[in-house]
Design a protein around this motif. Structure first.
Motif, short mmCIF file in Angstrom:
data_model
loop_
_atom_site.label_atom_id
_atom_site.label_comp_id
_atom_site.label_asym_id
_atom_site.label_seq_id
_atom_site.Cartn_x
_atom_site.Cartn_y
_atom_site.Cartn_z
N ASN A 1 -11.41 1.73 -0.30
CA ASN A 1 -10.50 2.81 0.09
C ASN A 1 -11.18 3.78 1.05
O ASN A 1 -10.58 4.23 2.03
N ARG B 1 -10.02 4.66 4.85
CA ARG B 1 -9.84 6.06 5.28
C ARG B 1 -10.70 6.38 6.49
O ARG B 1 -10.23 6.95 7.48
N GLN C 1 0.83 -1.21 0.00
CA GLN C 1 0.00 0.00 0.00
C GLN C 1 0.86 1.26 0.00
O GLN C 1 0.59 2.20 -0.73
N ASN D 1 -12.77 2.07 -4.83
CA ASN D 1 -13.13 3.34 -4.20
C ASN D 1 -13.90 3.13 -2.90
O ASN D 1 -13.67 3.82 -1.91
#
Length: 150
Positions: A132, A136, A7, A129
């Motif tokens: 992710n 986050r 990552q 997306n």
């Protein structure tokens, strides 16, 4: 490599590619790297329009952002405005003169995304997306719960 290293390497490659793209634009328009970073941030994040937003999210120094904002205002590419509802916040607004730069940023962002997502199906891109965003949000929640400490 391990998942964390993978990552970090991916983030580094994307960041490096993004910097190269922005460097081309800054050279084309005779702007400093910091000035183009400010314009790109404001263009890509219309709801985040203060110098504090730029400093916090892009992890740039306050003094460098402040100098870039002053310079962009002097060049007529940016204006700063306070609103009656909260005079403590200074909002940054790109002017019409910045439009050609914004157009170039949009084109280059599209180019970057096409490289990053090359070979992905639409579903894979959406899945990436979504995952992710979860990562986050998990990390942000961790920091909120722990006052930014481990």
């Amino acid at each position: 490599m391990g998942i964390i290293t993978d990552q970090l390497v991916s983030f580094r490659y994307v960041s490096k590619f993004h910097s190269l793209v922005l460097k081309e634009i800054s050279d084309k328009f005779g702007l400093s790297d910091m000035e183009i970073n400010v314009i790109a941030f404001l263009h890509n994040n219309p709801r985040l329009d203060t110098a504090s937003d730029i400093v916090e999210l892009r992890r740039l120094s306050k003094s460098n952002v402040s100098k870039a904002v002053s310079s962009l205002c002097a060049k007529g590419l940016l204006i700063s405005r306070t609103y009656e509802s909260d005079r403590r916040k200074v909002h940054l607004i790109l002017t019409a003169k910045a439009y050609p730069i914004e157009k170039e940023i949009s084109y280059c962002t599209d180019q970057l995304l096409s490289v990053v997502f090359d070979g992905f199906t639409k579903e894979e891109e959406e899945c990436f997306n979504s995952l992710n965003a979860k990562i986050r949000d998990n990390i942000a929640r961790f920091f909120e719960d722990n006052n930014g400490k481990r």
